[in-house]
Design an enzyme around this catalytic site. Structure first.
Site, PDB file in Angstrom:
ATOM      1  N   HIS A 162       0.833  -1.196   0.000  1.00 37.17           N
ATOM      2  CA  HIS A 162       0.000   0.000   0.000  1.00 37.17           C
ATOM      3  C   HIS A 162       0.869   1.248   0.000  1.00 37.17           C
ATOM      4  O   HIS A 162       1.829   1.349   0.769  1.00 37.17           O
ATOM      5  CB  HIS A 162      -0.931  -0.006   1.204  1.00 37.17           C
ATOM      6  CG  HIS A 162      -2.056  -0.985   1.089  1.00 37.17           C
ATOM      7  ND1 HIS A 162      -2.598  -1.646   2.166  1.00 37.17           N
ATOM      8  CD2 HIS A 162      -2.736  -1.413  -0.002  1.00 37.17           C
ATOM      9  CE1 HIS A 162      -3.575  -2.431   1.746  1.00 37.17           C
ATOM     10  NE2 HIS A 162      -3.672  -2.317   0.443  1.00 37.17           N
ATOM     11  N   GLU A 165       1.688   3.379   3.100  1.00 33.78           N
ATOM     12  CA  GLU A 165       2.330   2.594   4.158  1.00 33.78           C
ATOM     13  C   GLU A 165       3.823   2.423   3.856  1.00 33.78           C
ATOM     14  O   GLU A 165       4.456   1.442   4.233  1.00 33.78           O
ATOM     15  CB  GLU A 165       1.618   1.246   4.298  1.00 33.78           C
ATOM     16  CG  GLU A 165       0.147   1.421   4.672  1.00 33.78           C
ATOM     17  CD  GLU A 165      -0.673   0.133   4.647  1.00 33.78           C
ATOM     18  OE1 GLU A 165      -0.072  -0.952   4.463  1.00 33.78           O
ATOM     19  OE2 GLU A 165      -1.904   0.216   4.800  1.00 33.78           O
ATOM     20  N   HIS A 306       2.523  -4.165   6.724  1.00 35.10           N
ATOM     21  CA  HIS A 306       1.579  -3.086   6.460  1.00 35.10           C
ATOM     22  C   HIS A 306       1.588  -2.152   7.665  1.00 35.10           C
ATOM     23  O   HIS A 306       2.314  -2.351   8.621  1.00 35.10           O
ATOM     24  CB  HIS A 306       0.176  -3.644   6.235  1.00 35.10           C
ATOM     25  CG  HIS A 306      -0.001  -4.375   4.942  1.00 35.10           C
ATOM     26  ND1 HIS A 306      -0.705  -3.858   3.883  1.00 35.10           N
ATOM     27  CD2 HIS A 306       0.436  -5.606   4.538  1.00 35.10           C
ATOM     28  CE1 HIS A 306      -0.685  -4.721   2.878  1.00 35.10           C
ATOM     29  NE2 HIS A 306      -0.001  -5.791   3.251  1.00 35.10           N
ATOM     30  N   GLU A 365       0.593  -5.403  10.970  1.00 32.91           N
ATOM     31  CA  GLU A 365       0.168  -4.005  10.914  1.00 32.91           C
ATOM     32  C   GLU A 365       1.062  -3.205  11.856  1.00 32.91           C
ATOM     33  O   GLU A 365       0.832  -3.136  13.058  1.00 32.91           O
ATOM     34  CB  GLU A 365      -1.302  -3.881  11.300  1.00 32.91           C
ATOM     35  CG  GLU A 365      -2.251  -4.635  10.393  1.00 32.91           C
ATOM     36  CD  GLU A 365      -2.426  -3.977   9.027  1.00 32.91           C
ATOM     37  OE1 GLU A 365      -1.936  -2.834   8.854  1.00 32.91           O
ATOM     38  OE2 GLU A 365      -3.041  -4.592   8.139  1.00 32.91           O
TER      39      GLU A 365
END
Length: 395
Positions: A162, A165, A306, A365
């Protein structure tokens, strides 16, 4: 650093002189058969650079060797035309300098050019690193894979699926840099010897899956696509919320693991800054490159970096292997991140890997807050992921 072969030299001798594991010297010189070193041939010594030194009054090779913390013979090897007993004032000599500090430091705006520069630097300092191009982005930027180690177990880690990110890329690159420093300085990482990890694993790193998107977030749109991309972004010049690739397709919704479910329920239904899964799975060149890499190398486990949430996901449709649960417990313990087995999500890279191969896959994450995360979080995230990195290679 390069040295020129003399009569009687060997990789073993270079390993002893520079205190570098012989396996790293062999892998830095894959084009050379270790039993056939010809006089005059150049050999790469990883983890060192050359420094030029100007001879001062009273200097001797013994003193220079002591200053460099190297044996005299290492200096002789690096200065074949210099007579140590006849050093002249003002004469220049070469001194070997061991690299002991990371080169991945400037991470304020880590775009694709920055990544390329750091890859080139790492390859120069640590030529046992292999750099492969596994595909190209929509705009023709190469998607790089870094390959490290000589083990039978293939492990893969990626970052920046992404666009906003992007901080995950320098985190991953610094982890690689730290591993190289430990290998060439024979240091331990949190109590773990690095060289056995090099022998146990072959590590595949894709540090920037979405180079076009990262550049868009950090630099704005390229001139030739400015109007088109601004339209996708509702006319706003602020691209901090952009996750997709340059065509407005979310690369982490592109994989054939119940993709149809995501396509049906996802909004928007057309290209956008985030969440649009495309018209068909694997429509985007970046996603195709990642799928082909996995299919080719059949990894034992994969990790995708991420942001954000300080948690990680690891189960999918009940097909994840028992080993995943064991690793999840270890990751939770060493990182402090929350372990989440199932989430209502499909078509992601990790989803597809677990679904297709029934092997351990994890989505981390990193950090906590609003994307893009502030660079001030980098040191803490790096330390957390160093522990995860070591568990991945050592377990």
């Amino acid at each position: 650093m390069r040295v020129r072969v003399r009569h009687g030299d060997s990789f073993w001798l270079y390993s002893r002189l520079f205190h570098i594991p012989i396996q790293l010297i062999e892998d830095s010189n894959r084009h050379i058969a270790s039993n056939f070193l010809d006089v005059g041939m150049e050999v790469e010594i990883p983890g060192f650079i050359e420094e030029t030194y100007i001879i001062q009054p009273g200097d001797t090779f013994f003193q220079l060797a002591k200053m460099s913390k190297m044996p005299v013979e290492a200096l002789l090897l690096l200065n074949p035309g210099v007579y140590p007993d006849h050093l002249a004032l003002g004469q220049s000599v070469k001194l070997p300098k061991r690299v002991t500090e990371p080169v991945i430091n400037d991470i304020q705006t880590y775009d694709f050019t920055h990544l390329q520069r750091d890859i080139e630097t790492l390859l120069c300092l640590y030529p046992f690193l292999k750099v492969n191009t596994i595909g190209e982005s929509v705009l023709g930027n190469p998607i790089y894979e870094l390959e490290i180690g000589r083990g039978k177990r293939n492990i893969h880690v990626n970052a920046s699926f992404h666009a906003n990110e992007w901080i995950t890329t320098p985190v991953l690159m610094k982890l690689v840099n730290t591993f190289f420093l430990a290998l060439t300085n024979e240091n331990m990482l949190n109590g773990i010897h690095a060289l056995p990890l090099y022998h146990k694993n072959t590590l595949s790193i894709v540090p920037m899956v979405n180079p076009d998107g990262v550049n868009l977030v950090l630099q704005g749109p390229p001139a030739e696509k400015k109007e088109e991309i601004l339209a996708l972004n509702s006319g706003s010049p602020d691209f901090s919320g952009w996750k997709a690739n340059i065509r407005g397709v979310d690369l982490n919704n592109q994989f054939p693991a119940n993709w149809e479910i995501e396509k049906e329920r996802k909004e928007p239904k057309s290209p956008a800054p985030r969440d649009y899964p495309g018209e068909i799975p694997l429509s985007e060149p970046e996603a195709v490159a990642m799928a082909r890499l996995v299919e080719k190398k059949q990894f034992s486990r994969v990790l995708a970096f991420h942001t954000q949430g300080r948690e990680f996901y690891w189960g999918y449709e009940g097909v994840e292997p028992v080993e995943s649960e064991r690793l999840a417990r270890e990751y939770e313990k060493v990182s402090g991140y929350k372990s989440v087995r199932y989430i209502d999500s499909h078509a992601g890279f990790r989803d597809w890997f677990v679904h297709a191969y029934q092997k351990p896959g994890f989505t981390f994450e990193l950090g906590l807050g609003v994307n893009p995360l502030p660079v001030s979080q980098f040191p803490q995230i790096y330390e957390e992921m160093l522990n995860v990195f070591l568990v991945t290679l050592n377990s």
